[in-house]
Design an enzyme around this catalytic site. Sequence first.
Site, PDB file in Angstrom:
ATOM      1  CG  HIS A  45      -2.214  -0.835   0.893  1.00 34.67           C
ATOM      2  ND1 HIS A  45      -3.016  -0.621  -0.202  1.00 34.67           N
ATOM      3  CD2 HIS A  45      -2.735  -1.905   1.542  1.00 34.67           C
ATOM      4  CE1 HIS A  45      -3.993  -1.516  -0.201  1.00 34.67           C
ATOM      5  NE2 HIS A  45      -3.839  -2.315   0.832  1.00 34.67           N
ATOM      6  CG  ASP A  94      -4.208  -4.756  -2.130  1.00 37.20           C
ATOM      7  OD1 ASP A  94      -4.587  -4.932  -3.315  1.00 37.20           O
ATOM      8  OD2 ASP A  94      -5.003  -4.696  -1.174  1.00 37.20           O
ATOM      9  CG  HIS A 137      -6.154  -1.451  -3.332  1.00 37.09           C
ATOM     10  ND1 HIS A 137      -6.605  -0.162  -3.175  1.00 37.09           N
ATOM     11  CD2 HIS A 137      -6.697  -2.153  -2.315  1.00 37.09           C
ATOM     12  CE1 HIS A 137      -7.367  -0.084  -2.093  1.00 37.09           C
ATOM     13  NE2 HIS A 137      -7.437  -1.285  -1.548  1.00 37.09           N
TER      14      HIS A 137
END
Lengths: 460, 268
Positions: free
Chosen positions: A57, A83, A116
């Site tokens: 992230h 992600d 994501h």
Amino acid sequence: MSIGGSDLDKAIQQLRACRPIPEAQVREVCYKARELLIEEGNVVGVDAPVTICGDIHGQFHDLMELFRVGGDVPDTNYLFMGDFVDRGFYSLESFLLLLCLKVRYPDRITLIRGNHESRQITTVYGFYDECLRKYGSANVWRYCCEVFDYLALGALVTGAATALEPTDSPYAANTTTASVADIDQDIEVETLNADGEVLGRFARASSESNSQSQQNSSALPPAPDNVGAAGTGASGSSNGSRRNDTGAVLCVHGGLSPLIDTIDKIRLLDRKQEVPHEGAMCDLLWSDPDEIDGWGLSPRGAGFLFGADIVKVFNHRNDLSLIARAHQLVMEGFKEMFDSTIVTVWSAPNYCYRCGNVAAILELGEDGSNAGYARSNGDGSAAGFIGAGALGTSGFGGNAYSQAFGSNTLGANGNRRLSGVLGEQHRLREGPGRRYRVFEAAPQDSRGMPAKKPVAEYFL
Amino acid sequence: MATNGPIDTLAPGHESDNTITRDGFKITTRKLPILKAGPIEEMTTKLGITPPEMIFGDNLASISHPSSGWSITFNAFDALDRVDKTGAAMLKVSYSKEWQQNRQKQFEDIKEVVKPFDWSYSTDYKGTTLDCPAFEPSNKPIPLELLRRPDPILFFDDVILYEDELADNGIAMLSVKIRVMPARLLLLSRFFMRLDGVLFRIRDTRVFVEFATGEVIREYTAREEKYETVRKSLAGMREDVLALMRDPNRLAENLSIVGKSLERLVLK
């Protein structure tokens, strides 16, 4: 114009310093990466030893800390479960660094797709804005999204050792002897801190000693093989011996799908597209394990939850000993569930710069040899980073093990139910030896990190 | 090392409380990391619902008045205990209908929604108080003009109680801000929820204390608006609409008020 070895090394150097590379170079790297990724199947084959990582992230400085703790590329073989972007402040640098490393060392780093890595999600959760801010146009975001579409959906790790060779390193200051198994035993799990010091060491519970070990806080929850005799018939009474009959480990960002009962069905999907809102590809990136029977619908009205029986049947059918997945924040950095048949690995410490959680990476050793663990611990400058610090006494001592590993809630009932499902003749593979390295957030520097003290404001 | 160490990673038990005492009022905030697996399990059992992904169960903000025994505390557990646990108030994500239709053809056996509850974690929490002395309904609003003055801020904190990303369908967040000036204080507990493509909610509880008189005013305002309506009203602006949609301060004026209450008590 093509990006050669030295240009690429320069780009890697620049990204390691957390400085974005020029747009033209991004385009080039993304093009190269696509050429590589298109050759990969939906499920990438990976040989142990390998270090498995969860969500990043955009926490670039913590990714650097991960490499410090786990070893650098290409010395360590890495598998990142998606992600890479969104939420953190440095999605661009984090993803491009991983991508450059992939292009430079394609056999030493595997990247699979997280939920994501999608156009729709990145426009809402930060990556799109970040690209726009750093380049003044959405071009770089578009290049990256094209790469996302080519990322594999999963990885299959083979050749992982069943037993861990205990790390030859000192115990962390607050490790209690109760949490450290005798190294003469068959070690299944070891937890280490960022300096490579032992936080806990746990012996494999054999069928014979199971009833005792359940009462012993230092022992593992019952190993999967206690539903019947173990795996290949040769290992029924293998207390103390080093076995190498572990099955494969499936790595996927989210979890299982009711549309997927065999790994071959994942291989048949057409993955080169935006993550759809439904279907098997969506489920693999979005679903979560939960303490339920069978499949369930998420209360949100979309998405699946799956229980222990689903995992155990899937693992058995596909000759897996473990599913490793990411996708969910866990305070301890990792969480094993369902008698250690599935583990969540989370690699973003102090998530969103405010959760205060630790992160973890999972190392699987090589079958029959422990060469993969020949690594030096502590490089002087790093010593004392944890110190008596934040893992604290509540970190991994004593019963923290059972917390981190889930509460083994299935217990006897779960096993009985399962043996009904699988039938007496079916057995589950033993899990691979698992070494978790737990680490904290990199020290906050002054570059745009939120201040420790909130700034007083005249709110109304 | 100590000066630039990782933030907010103190283990429970460490001294982490910030306090200030002013004219017989004691103000306390506590900020600790999210809960570990064990305490989360315990909370799940006690609450009967799955707690939010980021659960700061040890955090709190409180105002107490020791001489009268009165206090008001804001914590995550009590806030979550007021979330609908039956599924009666349950929202659906924007693409739920499409998803369900496709699913039901394929998996008629998977119809059971696991543990239905209001997973948006919407709460009408107004703080935890003792019944005596109790708040009484009032018409006297919080004197905003006194709060707009740039009096020095002696104590300020921003404490998050919980946050959930709604599985990447938006955001739900409950946090408490407090500022203490020489003569008065203001506390704002704000629940902010954005379900992408569906709904916005802001539920504010403000507590105002005038130290000299011992007067305490509590005001609760619930706002709600359809996502599309808000998006349209923001569309004309030159600013980044996505950034605006994360900022409850800017959004509040675009949301209709759907509930309001005003209470007061005076401490001796």
